[in-house]
Design an enzyme around this catalytic site. Structure first.
Site, PDB file in Angstrom:
ATOM      1  N   SER A  72       8.225  14.926 -72.510  1.00 59.33           N
ATOM      2  CA  SER A  72       8.798  16.266 -72.472  1.00 59.33           C
ATOM      3  C   SER A  72       9.997  16.293 -71.542  1.00 59.33           C
ATOM      4  CB  SER A  72       7.750  17.260 -71.967  1.00 59.33           C
ATOM      5  OG  SER A  72       8.316  18.513 -71.638  1.00 59.33           O
TER       6      SER A  72
ATOM      7  N   TYR B 135       2.265  18.463 -64.236  1.00 57.03           N
ATOM      8  CA  TYR B 135       2.675  18.234 -65.618  1.00 57.03           C
ATOM      9  C   TYR B 135       3.873  17.288 -65.675  1.00 57.03           C
ATOM     10  CZ  TYR B 135       4.649  19.285 -70.246  1.00 57.03           C
ATOM     11  OH  TYR B 135       5.161  19.183 -71.514  1.00 57.03           O
TER      12      TYR B 135
END
Length: 342
Positions: free
Chosen positions: A160, A186
Site C-alpha cells: 500500500s 499498518y
C-alpha cells in the site's frame, strides 16, 4: 543508496485498467493459484479474474461460510480453512496443498488488516505485523516446494501507499516498548510486504520463483477500512459527504476491479519476465520517491496518501530486506528450503 530496479517500463496500462483487461485473450488453464483475502475487495476481484481465465484458484479463509457466500457462482475455485494469525492453521493448509503433489504457479498475498486497535496473536505479536507480514511469510515458506516445482512461479504481495507511514522498526516491531499507533503499525507491515518481495525474489530467482509487491490504489467499501471513522475516510478523500466512494483513478481512487489489476499484472504479465523484487502501481513498476524526507514531513501527503505515487527508499533497501528476512525466520521459527535444502 542507489536503486535501479524501480523504473517504470511503460507497460501501456494505467490507473483505470481493470483485471479483466489485463487478462484479455489470456488462457490460464493448468495454472494453480492461491489468493489470500480472496473473498472480499480486490482479493475477490483477483480470484474472479484468474478463475475466469481458466486458473484453478484456492481461497484460504478464516470464515469459510462468508467466503462461500462471496464466491458463489465463480467456477474453478475451492475454499480452504486458514487463519493468518494462527501458525498451526497455516501449516495445516500448506500441508494439505503439498499432499496433492501439485505445483503452485501463483501465490497472491492479498489479505490484510488496516488501522486496527492494538491486538496480539497467541505469540504476542502485533496484529498488523502478524497478519499482513508474518503469516504470509510462513505461508510462502511452507508452500516453497510447490512454488519451486512450478518452474516459473510468481509471488505477489499486496502492499500500500501506507508504507510511507513507517519503516520496519527492527528494535520494536511488536510495539512492546513504544506507544502504539495504528497507522504506524499498518505502515510498518506494508513496508514489510515490499521488503519481503525484494528478499524473496533475491533468494528465489535461481529456482524460477519471482516476487513482486503492489499498491492497488485506494478502494472504499472493501472492509479493509472497518476500523476507520467516517470522518477519517472523508478526510482521506476516499468517500464523499454522503459516504459514497469517490472514484478517480487519476488520484488512485479506484473500483475493486481496477485495484485488482496491478496484482494480476504482476502475476501473469510477460512484460515482467526477468524482472522481480519490484514494487508496482497502476500496472507498471513504480518510480523511487526522490525527496523522501519531504514526503515524510508533509502531513498533507500522509493524509492524502491515495494520491501519492512511488516507493520510499526505506522499503526497497536490500540491507533492510535481509534483516527483515532474518527477523521473520526468528519470530516464526520457520525457514525456507532454498536450493532444495531440507
Amino acid at each position: 543508496m542507489t536503486v535501479t530496479l524501480q523504473q517504470p517500463i511503460g507497460s501501456g496500462f494505467g490507473a483505470s485498467t481493470t483485471a479483466n483487461e489485463i487478462l484479455r485473450s489470456t488462457n490460464l488453464s493448468g495454472v494453480n493459484a492461491i489468493v489470500t483475502g480472496g473473498y472480499s475487495g480486490i482479493g475477490l476481484e483477483t480470484v474472479r479474474a484468474l478463475a475466469s481465465a481458466g486458473a484453478k484458484v484456492i481461497v484460504p479463509a478464516r470464515d469459510t461460510a462468508r467466503a462461500g457466500a462471496a464466491l458463489a457462482g465463480i467456477v474453478n475455485i475451492r475454499i480452504e480453512s486458514m487463519d493468518l494469525m494462527n501458525p498451526a492453521s497455516i501449516d495445516e493448509f500448506a500441508a494439505r496443498f503439498l499432499a496433492s503433489g501439485q505445483p503452485l504457479h501463483l501465490l497472491i498475498n492479498s489479505a490484510g488488516i488496516m488501522a486496527a486497535p492494538l491486538m496480539r496473536d497467541t505469540r504476542g505479536y502485533e496484529s498488523h505485523f502478524s497478519t499482513n507480514h508474518l503469516g504470509h511469510f510462513q505461508l510462502a515458506a511452507r508452500l516453497w516446494p510447490a512454488l519451486r516445482q512450478a518452474n516459473g512461479a510468481r509471488v505477489v504481495s499486496v502492499s500500500s501507499w501506507g508504507h510511507r507511514q513507517s519503516p520496519v522498526v527492527f528494535g520494536d516491531p511488536n510495539f512492546e516498548h513504544r506507544s502504539y499507533d495504528r497507522m504506524s503499525a499498518y505502515g510498518q507491515s506494508k513496508t514489510a510486504n515490499i521488503l519481503f518481495a525484494l528478499a524473496l525474489d533475491k533468494r528465489g530467482r535461481d529456482e524460477g520463483v519471482r516476487a513482486f509487491s503492489v499498491h492497488p490504489g485506494s478502494i472504499a467499501g472493501t472492509g479493509l477500512e472497518e476500523h476507520l471513522s467516517f470522518e477519517e475516510l472523508q478526510a482521506a478523500g476516499v468517500i464523499d459527504g454522503e459516504g459514497k466512494p469517490v472514484l478517480d483513478p487519476s488520484r488512485n481512487l479506484k473500483t475493486a476491479v481496477q485495484g485488482a489489476a496491478t496484482s494480476v499484472w504482476c502475476a501473469v504479465s510477460p512484460q515482467l519476465e526477468g524482472k522481480g523484487g519490484v514494487y508496482c502501481e497502476n500496472c507498471d513498476i513504480a518510480p523511487l520517491v526522490e525527496n523522501a524526507e519531504a514526503v515524510t514531513r508533509n502531513e498533507a501527503a500522509r493524509r492524502l496518501g491515495s494520491m501519492a505515487l512511488g516507493v520510499m527508499p526505506h522499503a526497497v533497501d536490500p540491507e533492510a530486506a535481509d534483516r527483515l528476512w532474518s527477523l521473520s525466520e526468528q519470530l516464526t521459527n520457520v525457514e525456507f528450503t532454498i536450493g532444495g535444502e531440507e
